[in-house]
Design a protein around this motif. Structure first.
Motif, PDB file in Angstrom:
ATOM      1  N   PHE A 136       0.826  -1.202   0.000  1.00 45.46           N
ATOM      2  CA  PHE A 136       0.000   0.000   0.000  1.00 45.46           C
ATOM      3  C   PHE A 136       0.863   1.256   0.000  1.00 45.46           C
ATOM      4  CE2 PHE A 136      -2.359   3.345   2.237  1.00 45.46           C
ATOM      5  CZ  PHE A 136      -3.430   3.477   1.359  1.00 45.46           C
ATOM      6  N   SER A 137       1.955   1.230   0.751  1.00 44.37           N
ATOM      7  CA  SER A 137       2.821   2.408   0.797  1.00 44.37           C
ATOM      8  C   SER A 137       3.463   2.678  -0.559  1.00 44.37           C
ATOM      9  CB  SER A 137       3.889   2.253   1.875  1.00 44.37           C
ATOM     10  OG  SER A 137       4.696   1.128   1.608  1.00 44.37           O
ATOM     11  N   ASN A 138       3.803   1.637  -1.301  1.00 42.70           N
ATOM     12  CA  ASN A 138       4.364   1.818  -2.637  1.00 42.70           C
ATOM     13  C   ASN A 138       3.304   2.366  -3.596  1.00 42.70           C
ATOM     14  OD1 ASN A 138       6.451   1.755  -4.515  1.00 42.70           O
ATOM     15  ND2 ASN A 138       5.869  -0.277  -5.227  1.00 42.70           N
ATOM     16  N   LEU A 139       2.061   1.895  -3.463  1.00 50.82           N
ATOM     17  CA  LEU A 139       0.977   2.425  -4.283  1.00 50.82           C
ATOM     18  C   LEU A 139       0.735   3.894  -3.964  1.00 50.82           C
ATOM     19  CD1 LEU A 139      -1.376   2.005  -6.302  1.00 50.82           C
ATOM     20  CD2 LEU A 139      -2.786   1.390  -4.335  1.00 50.82           C
ATOM     21  N   PHE A 140       0.742   4.244  -2.684  1.00 50.70           N
ATOM     22  CA  PHE A 140       0.557   5.633  -2.276  1.00 50.70           C
ATOM     23  C   PHE A 140       1.686   6.512  -2.813  1.00 50.70           C
ATOM     24  CE2 PHE A 140       0.926   9.112   0.855  1.00 50.70           C
ATOM     25  CZ  PHE A 140      -0.333   9.668   0.682  1.00 50.70           C
ATOM     26  N   GLY A 141       2.908   6.023  -2.709  1.00 49.39           N
ATOM     27  CA  GLY A 141       4.050   6.763  -3.260  1.00 49.39           C
ATOM     28  C   GLY A 141       3.934   6.931  -4.763  1.00 49.39           C
ATOM     29  N   GLY A 142       3.476   5.883  -5.441  1.00 46.56           N
ATOM     30  CA  GLY A 142       3.267   5.976  -6.882  1.00 46.56           C
ATOM     31  C   GLY A 142       2.177   6.967  -7.240  1.00 46.56           C
ATOM     32  N   MET A 143       1.121   7.023  -6.405  1.00 41.45           N
ATOM     33  CA  MET A 143       0.056   7.999  -6.651  1.00 41.45           C
ATOM     34  C   MET A 143       0.576   9.427  -6.487  1.00 41.45           C
ATOM     35  SD  MET A 143      -3.345   6.280  -5.013  1.00 41.45           S
ATOM     36  CE  MET A 143      -4.345   7.689  -5.441  1.00 41.45           C
ATOM     37  N   LEU A 144       1.370   9.661  -5.450  1.00 40.50           N
ATOM     38  CA  LEU A 144       1.935  11.004  -5.247  1.00 40.50           C
ATOM     39  C   LEU A 144       2.887  11.377  -6.377  1.00 40.50           C
ATOM     40  CD1 LEU A 144       2.641  11.162  -1.415  1.00 40.50           C
ATOM     41  CD2 LEU A 144       0.898  12.376  -2.703  1.00 40.50           C
ATOM     42  N   LEU A 145       3.724  10.447  -6.776  1.00 42.47           N
ATOM     43  CA  LEU A 145       4.671  10.705  -7.859  1.00 42.47           C
ATOM     44  C   LEU A 145       3.937  10.972  -9.174  1.00 42.47           C
ATOM     45  CD1 LEU A 145       7.635  10.833  -8.740  1.00 42.47           C
ATOM     46  CD2 LEU A 145       7.471   8.388  -9.260  1.00 42.47           C
TER      47      LEU A 145
END
Length: 157
Positions: A23-32
């Motif tokens: 989930f944290s990687n998905l969230f980081g990808g969304m922000l990026l």
């Protein structure tokens, strides 16, 4: 495709290409991907609405979390002390929100907050009746609720 769809597609591509399905990687990808899209699509007026809502959402979430913390502390203090500070009352809050969805979101946010409960909406949808556990001054409470209503209207417009 809408801006949110592009944002999600790029975020999912980020997750797949990085190989870390968290989930944290998905969230980081969304922000990026949000930052990339905001830069790439900065000249398109159709995408302005999407990119203008994110700061408003962050402001609203922080405001509502702070409001939850304050109301939880007040109720907890009243429960833990031997004296009861409750002064229950029902107030009428005039509504500026016109849509049923907006009224529903606004009344649910009031109900989720400890110490307050949205009771009913008038038949003409111009007044919301709210029960408060800690009544002090009607004008102060109405002003606080109107501020929350304005934030909800900003997000849902």
């Amino acid at each position: 495709m809408k801006a949110f769809g592009w944002n999600m597609m790029l975020a999912l591509a980020w997750v797949v290409l990085s190989g870390s399905y968290t989930f944290s990687n998905l969230f980081g990808g969304m922000l990026l991907s949000y930052c990339v899209l905001a830069y790439v699509l900065r000249d398109r007026p159709a995408f302005e609405l999407y990119f203008g809502k994110f700061p408003k959402m962050v402001k609203f979430v922080l405001f509502f979390i702070w409001d939850l913390i304050k109301s939880n502390a007040r109720v907890a203090y009243d429960v833990l002390t031997p004296t009861h500070l409750m002064k229950p009352a029902v107030i009428a809050v005039p509504l500026d929100i016109k849509s049923d969805a907006g009224i529903t979101v606004f009344s649910n946010l009031i109900t989720v907050t400890p110490g307050s409960l949205a009771l009913d909406v008038s038949t003409d949808k111009k007044v919301l009746f709210v029960h408060l556990m800690y009544f002090e001054d009607e004008q102060i409470h109405v002003a606080e609720l109107k501020r929350l209503e304005a934030m909800v209207m900003e997000i849902l417009e």
